[in-house]
Enzyme design. Sequence first.
Site, PDB file in Angstrom:
ATOM      1  N   LYS A  62       0.854  -1.207   0.000  1.00 31.66           N
ATOM      2  CA  LYS A  62       0.000   0.000   0.000  1.00 31.66           C
ATOM      3  C   LYS A  62       0.886   1.252   0.000  1.00 31.66           C
ATOM      4  CE  LYS A  62      -4.216  -2.052   1.582  1.00 31.66           C
ATOM      5  NZ  LYS A  62      -3.720  -3.347   2.093  1.00 31.66           N
ATOM      6  N   ALA A  64       2.505   4.645  -0.395  1.00 35.93           N
ATOM      7  CA  ALA A  64       1.828   5.943  -0.275  1.00 35.93           C
ATOM      8  C   ALA A  64       2.830   7.021   0.119  1.00 35.93           C
ATOM      9  CB  ALA A  64       0.710   5.853   0.763  1.00 35.93           C
ATOM     10  N   ASP A  65       3.733   7.331  -0.790  1.00 42.01           N
ATOM     11  CA  ASP A  65       4.778   8.292  -0.429  1.00 42.01           C
ATOM     12  C   ASP A  65       5.048   9.252  -1.590  1.00 42.01           C
ATOM     13  OD1 ASP A  65       7.031   9.409   1.042  1.00 42.01           O
ATOM     14  OD2 ASP A  65       7.068   7.506   2.136  1.00 42.01           O
ATOM     15  N   PRO A  67       7.113  10.660  -4.902  1.00 44.38           N
ATOM     16  CA  PRO A  67       7.532   9.844  -6.046  1.00 44.38           C
ATOM     17  C   PRO A  67       8.867   9.128  -5.854  1.00 44.38           C
ATOM     18  CG  PRO A  67       6.579  11.903  -6.809  1.00 44.38           C
ATOM     19  CD  PRO A  67       6.659  11.999  -5.315  1.00 44.38           C
ATOM     20  N   THR A  69      10.502   8.136  -3.168  1.00 41.60           N
ATOM     21  CA  THR A  69      10.427   7.026  -2.212  1.00 41.60           C
ATOM     22  C   THR A  69       9.605   5.880  -2.802  1.00 41.60           C
ATOM     23  OG1 THR A  69      10.530   8.693  -0.483  1.00 41.60           O
ATOM     24  CG2 THR A  69       9.926   6.478   0.205  1.00 41.60           C
ATOM     25  N   SER A 114     -12.587  -1.588   1.694  1.00 45.51           N
ATOM     26  CA  SER A 114     -13.725  -2.487   1.922  1.00 45.51           C
ATOM     27  C   SER A 114     -14.326  -2.413   3.319  1.00 45.51           C
ATOM     28  CB  SER A 114     -13.269  -3.926   1.672  1.00 45.51           C
ATOM     29  OG  SER A 114     -12.209  -4.267   2.561  1.00 45.51           O
ATOM     30  N   GLY A 167     -12.473  -8.488   0.571  1.00 44.96           N
ATOM     31  CA  GLY A 167     -13.649  -8.366   1.434  1.00 44.96           C
ATOM     32  C   GLY A 167     -14.570  -9.568   1.336  1.00 44.96           C
ATOM     33  N   GLY A 173     -18.379 -10.137   2.194  1.00 41.64           N
ATOM     34  CA  GLY A 173     -18.652 -10.144   0.749  1.00 41.64           C
ATOM     35  C   GLY A 173     -18.696 -11.560   0.189  1.00 41.64           C
TER      36      GLY A 173
END
Length: 217
Positions: A62, A64-65, A67, A69, A114, A167, A173
């Site tokens: 996931k 999320a940093d 560019p 990194t 989810s 999920g 789900g």
Amino acid sequence: MIPKHRIILALDVTERTKALQVVDNARSYLDAVKINWPLILGVGPVIISDIAKLAPVICDLKIADIPNTNRLIVERAMQLGASAVIAHGFTGNDSLKACVDASEGRVFVVTEMSHPGGEEFTSPNAERIAAMAREQGAMGIVAPATRPDRISRMREIVGSLKIIAPGVGAQGGKASDALRAGADFVIVGRAIYTAEDTAKAAENISNEIADYLREIE
Ligand code: O7M
């Protein structure tokens, strides 16, 4: 990643023996294995290479940093043997582009999450993130099997990009509902790896999917 069984195993266990055991047992029902932080922190990044010898690995960091990194993270994951990585989209176009460039497009972008909290911040931005994933040349997106109507909406936005949907099972789900809504693959974790008979658990989901695929033939 060729859609055959349409199941991606979320291997959120923390021990090497258990991880290898679950993959070995369920392997014939899986198209890929998703590896997340619990296993990487529990065993070490080498587990990515070890599992990649058995099945295609999607490295779910996931990401999320910024560019630069992001690029460094993706390069390491690919060097370890990942077939694809998962990145968050809220960091924006430049950060996602760095992931796409470093993986030659093998990125799935998280849109709407989810769990119940996913409705707080991710739902309101999910459609923009899905559009960005398509524009930046990602391989696909992650959309919630817990809300099949949202998968259908995402399908309208991303066209032929792959949709992978977590999920199923523990979060409520259903695999066939997610596929019917437009997902290409479902992501399943606890419903398989906590089962007493992990092969049987994977087979049951696979059978449900096979029934659905026959129904739409
Ligand atoms: O089947 P579970 O609930 O045991 O596991 C679901 C897996 O999917 C687990 O690895 C989560 O981290 C992941 N996931 C979600 O459950 N919801 C999301 O919105 C997104 C993910 C995910 O895979 O993101 C890439």
